[in-house]
Design a protein around this motif. Structure first.
Motif, PDB file in Angstrom:
ATOM      1  N   LYS A 174     -34.577 -66.213 -34.628  1.00  0.00           N
ATOM      2  CA  LYS A 174     -35.345 -65.417 -34.384  1.00  0.00           C
ATOM      3  C   LYS A 174     -35.960 -64.857 -35.937  1.00  0.00           C
ATOM      4  O   LYS A 174     -35.220 -64.961 -36.711  1.00  0.00           O
ATOM      5  CB  LYS A 174     -34.817 -64.009 -33.674  1.00  0.00           C
ATOM      6  N   GLU A 231     -37.606 -57.915 -34.053  1.00  0.00           N
ATOM      7  CA  GLU A 231     -38.287 -59.243 -34.071  1.00  0.00           C
ATOM      8  C   GLU A 231     -40.114 -59.031 -34.366  1.00  0.00           C
ATOM      9  O   GLU A 231     -40.461 -58.163 -33.876  1.00  0.00           O
ATOM     10  CB  GLU A 231     -38.362 -59.904 -32.740  1.00  0.00           C
ATOM     11  N   VAL A 244     -36.978 -62.009 -37.944  1.00  0.00           N
ATOM     12  CA  VAL A 244     -36.664 -60.558 -37.570  1.00  0.00           C
ATOM     13  C   VAL A 244     -37.067 -59.921 -38.852  1.00  0.00           C
ATOM     14  O   VAL A 244     -37.099 -60.482 -40.260  1.00  0.00           O
ATOM     15  CB  VAL A 244     -35.382 -60.538 -37.353  1.00  0.00           C
ATOM     16  N   GLY A 246     -33.818 -55.872 -38.392  1.00  0.00           N
ATOM     17  CA  GLY A 246     -33.209 -56.482 -37.252  1.00  0.00           C
ATOM     18  C   GLY A 246     -34.356 -56.670 -36.156  1.00  0.00           C
ATOM     19  O   GLY A 246     -33.970 -57.098 -35.082  1.00  0.00           O
ATOM     20  N   GLU A 254     -36.285 -62.435 -42.255  1.00  0.00           N
ATOM     21  CA  GLU A 254     -34.993 -63.366 -42.121  1.00  0.00           C
ATOM     22  C   GLU A 254     -35.064 -64.193 -40.724  1.00  0.00           C
ATOM     23  O   GLU A 254     -35.777 -63.870 -39.761  1.00  0.00           O
ATOM     24  CB  GLU A 254     -33.588 -62.294 -42.299  1.00  0.00           C
ATOM     25  N   VAL A 255     -34.417 -65.450 -40.740  1.00  0.00           N
ATOM     26  CA  VAL A 255     -34.399 -66.072 -39.442  1.00  0.00           C
ATOM     27  C   VAL A 255     -32.769 -65.953 -38.958  1.00  0.00           C
ATOM     28  O   VAL A 255     -32.119 -66.278 -39.918  1.00  0.00           O
ATOM     29  CB  VAL A 255     -34.707 -67.620 -39.631  1.00  0.00           C
ATOM     30  N   THR A 256     -32.653 -65.514 -38.035  1.00  0.00           N
ATOM     31  CA  THR A 256     -31.334 -65.316 -37.510  1.00  0.00           C
ATOM     32  C   THR A 256     -30.788 -66.956 -37.048  1.00  0.00           C
ATOM     33  O   THR A 256     -31.385 -67.859 -37.019  1.00  0.00           O
ATOM     34  CB  THR A 256     -31.171 -64.455 -36.245  1.00  0.00           C
ATOM     35  N   ALA A 257     -29.171 -67.021 -36.987  1.00  0.00           N
ATOM     36  CA  ALA A 257     -28.769 -67.964 -36.196  1.00  0.00           C
ATOM     37  C   ALA A 257     -29.388 -68.492 -34.950  1.00  0.00           C
ATOM     38  O   ALA A 257     -29.168 -69.764 -34.734  1.00  0.00           O
ATOM     39  CB  ALA A 257     -27.294 -67.796 -36.188  1.00  0.00           C
ATOM     40  N   THR A 258     -29.784 -67.567 -34.256  1.00  0.00           N
ATOM     41  CA  THR A 258     -30.213 -68.090 -32.969  1.00  0.00           C
ATOM     42  C   THR A 258     -31.937 -68.309 -33.134  1.00  0.00           C
ATOM     43  O   THR A 258     -32.487 -68.712 -32.244  1.00  0.00           O
ATOM     44  CB  THR A 258     -30.046 -67.019 -32.037  1.00  0.00           C
ATOM     45  N   SER A 278     -32.951 -72.232 -38.260  1.00  0.00           N
ATOM     46  CA  SER A 278     -32.521 -71.291 -39.466  1.00  0.00           C
ATOM     47  C   SER A 278     -31.861 -72.105 -40.540  1.00  0.00           C
ATOM     48  O   SER A 278     -31.765 -71.665 -41.729  1.00  0.00           O
ATOM     49  CB  SER A 278     -31.261 -70.611 -38.985  1.00  0.00           C
TER      50      SER A 278
END
Length: 239
Positions: A108, A116, A110, A114, A102-106, A129
């Motif tokens: 990253k 990295e 992950v 969750g 997944e690509v986080t809002a920041t 993202s």
């Protein structure tokens, strides 16, 4: 009976992880040990019927590859060949065959838990993202054709001490990180590796263990009843 209970626990855990992507089934390794009761009998000159007891000496993980199944989800990545994706755990590196990301809002990159994903350069991934992610066969991450880093794919020898962690992760023993080797496994985007557990085989094994345990339990009950009968008979004679 204790060994059968340990085997039952192992098989039950395997079956509970049947749907965990990239899960590696555990197996048991048995050894035979001379029982304490046998030692006493031998020292006293008494005879024994079954001098050795089977004990689960250790567990080992079957690292063979599971089936690669197309999902059509571009956030799924499967490894073809030996190796693991490295992730940054709270207490050091963790290793997984589950390449779902997944690509986080920041920005990253992950795991579903969750954590990295680690890169070959050691620098954290910084992605957008809002843009799709492309993963090359060698683990190179791209967005709109621009290279954003490379996933770290590693492996280790069978002699390197490692242990299982929840969600199918592996962790190496302290001091064994230096034994990591680069892996040439190919990454396939849009695929997911299934558990390498054969459900039919595991189900048969489960029934087999339960039957063995029941037979041993019945034998133990018969032995206890015989001892009680002898004690009662001796008491009657003495009386």
């Amino acid at each position: 009976m204790r060994a059968r209970l340990e085997s039952l626990d192992l098989v039950a855990n395997n079956l509970s992880n049947l749907s965990t992507p990239g899960f590696k089934a555990d197996r048991e390794r048995f050894s035979l040990y001379l029982s304490e009761g046998t030692r006493v009998a031998q020292e006293g000159g008494g005879g024994v019927v079954q001098p050795f007891l089977p004990v689960v000496e250790s567990r080992w993980s079957d690292r063979s590859q599971g089936e690669l199944r197309a999902t059509g989800n571009m956030n799924d990545v499967a490894l073809s060949g030996r190796g693991f994706l490295q992730a940054n755990g709270p207490e050091g590196p963790l290793f997984t065959r589950n390449g779902k990301f997944e690509v986080t809002a920041t920005g990253k990159l992950v795991t579903p838990e969750g954590l990295e994903f680690a890169s070959e350069s050691g620098k954290p991934f910084q992605l957008d993202s809002t843009l799709p992610v492309t993963v090359d066969a060698d683990g190179t991450i791209r967005q709109q054709g621009i290279e954003c880093g490379q996933l770290k794919v590693v492996d280790w020898s069978a002699e390197t001490p490692s242990s299982k962690r929840p969600a199918g992760y592996f962790q190496l023993a302290a001091g064994a990180i230096g034994e990591l080797q680069h892996s040439n496994a190919q990454l396939r985007q849009g695929y997911q590796e299934q558990s390498n557990l054969n459900p039919a085989e595991a189900s048969v094994r489960l029934v087999e263990i339960m039957r063995q345990f029941e037979a041993l339990h019945k034998a133990a009950q018969i032995g206890a009843d015989m001892k009680r009968y002898l004690v009662e008979e001796v008491a009657k004679v003495s009386g």
